[in-house]
Design an enzyme around this catalytic site. Structure first.
Site: not given
Ligand code: SPM
Length: 372
Positions: A152, A205, A280
């Site tokens: 990515q 993260d 996650d």
């Molecule tokens: N540990 C965090 C992982 C997040 N998982 C993906 C969530 C993506 C969400 N995007 C949100 C955009 C909001 N505008």
């Protein structure tokens, strides 16, 4: 660098339908735009069947304005000019004056000036769509990190409000302000992790790992596919992961940098089970088309996760934007198609940097009559 300012003017439709009145208005607009520095000759295109017109005003300094009238009583002005840093760009005061003059000339019932959109080749892009494709503008002031990994595009951008923000393939994932996300995906204090076995899928993260490590679990296994995310988070997202990933292994945790699917299959085959599985990995698909690969992937993860979850265990995951009702319903329908019957609860949480509400799921295996 350029900026675009949009204005709407609501005018009585007879002004637009009466050719004499409209001619007078156009002459007035020519004078107003000329005064504002659009000193080129205006070019007008009249649409057929008395269906409005379009006029282009231009200035020698690179500014342009397109005025388009719609016979139902709307006039739009799209003003494109060099950025504010450019000396010849209109000031805020000049834009207000332009709007006021047009309101008076057109006898407007209502007018609106939209916030300016900045357009440039600057890779620090402040514009991100919401999950249902509405425009959000972040206050990013710099790119802190960017790399394309095998999996990515990974960016970390700094926001004065949210701190450093992890952005994967242009989707804001988590900011240093977003402990609400990590709390929600670990059960918002409803669970006791002390002495428990936890499997985290994704989570590169380090936010979940950091929060769980404070709670003295027996063992956390985190399986994240992308080493680049881990390395970048350890350096630039310390407000999320703190020191939790400085070492990838400790007495009660282990970070495995691999694809989680073979591990899930192996654990299932070995009969290894966890008290908690925290997924996650990714947002649930935006599409409501149930045949799609993403839904198949999601069901595969869910089914494998249920296999490695103790009968009394809990599975947590993020869902999607609260506004994506159809996608959330579709997700809930997938839950009824798993190889084991499950129940679920969900909660809607405000994650600061998302600027939209987000839904989280807690899922557990249904107990049969005998409690097994
Ligand atoms: N540990 C965090 C992982 C997040 N998982 C993906 C969530 C993506 C969400 N995007 C949100 C955009 C909001 N505008």
């Amino acid at each position: 660098m350029a900026s675009t300012t949009l204005f709407n003017f609501h005018v009585p439709s007879q002004v637009l339908l009466n050719p004499v009145d409209w001619k007078t208005m156009q002459q007035g607009m020519n004078a107003i735009f000329h005064e504002a520095g659009f000193d080129g000759s205006p070019h007008t295109v009249a649409f057929e069947s008395n269906n409005g017109s379009l006029t282009l005003y231009s200035g020698s300094d690179g500014r342009s304005a397109v005025v388009q009238s719609y016979t139902e009583g709307l006039i739009t002005v799209n003003l494109q000019e060099p950025s504010k840093e450019h000396k010849t760009a209109l000031t805020d005061q000049e834009l207000s004056t332009l709007q006021k003059k047009l309101v008076t000339l057109l006898g407007c019932e209502k007018s609106k000036r939209f916030p300016q959109i900045r357009r440039s080749t600057d890779p620090c892009d402040p514009y991100v769509p919401t999950v249902d494709n509405r425009l959000v503008e972040y206050d990013f002031d710099r790119i802190v990190f960017e790399e394309n990994s095998k999996y990515q595009n990974i960016k970390i951008q700094h926001s004065p409000q949210y701190g450093n923000v992890l952005i994967l393939d242009d989707d804001p994932n988590l900011a240093e302000s977003d402990i609400a996300y990590t709390n929600a995906i670990t059960g918002n204090g409803r669970q006791d992790y002390r002495g428990k076995e936890v499997l985290v899928l994704g989570g590169g993260d380090g936010g979940i790992l950091h929060v769980l490590r404070q709670q003295d679990p027996a063992m956390i296994i985190m399986i994240e596919i992308d080493q680049v995310v881990i390395t970048a988070a350890t350096k630039y997202l310390r407000g999320i992961c703190f020191d939790s990933m400085d070492k990838l292994e400790g007495s009660n945790y282990k970070v495995i940098v691999e694809d989680c699917i073979p591990f899930l299959k192996q654990y299932a085959a070995e009969g290894k089970q966890f008290d908690f599985v925290i997924n996650d990995l990714t947002a649930i698909p935006i599409t409501t088309e149930p045949q799609g690969d993403q839904w198949d992937f999601l069901r595969l993860i869910l089914d494998l996760s249920m296999k490695v979850l103790k009968p009394t265990g809990r599975y947590f995951t993020q869902g999607n934007g609260a506004i994506m009702r159809d996608a959330l319903v579709m997700y809930e329908q997938q839950l009824s198609k798993l190889s084991v019957p499950v129940d679920f609860s969900k909660e809607t949480v405000c994650v600061p940097s998302y600027m939209e509400l987000w839904v989280f799921y807690e899922i557990w295996k249904k107990q049969d009559q005998n409690g097994s």
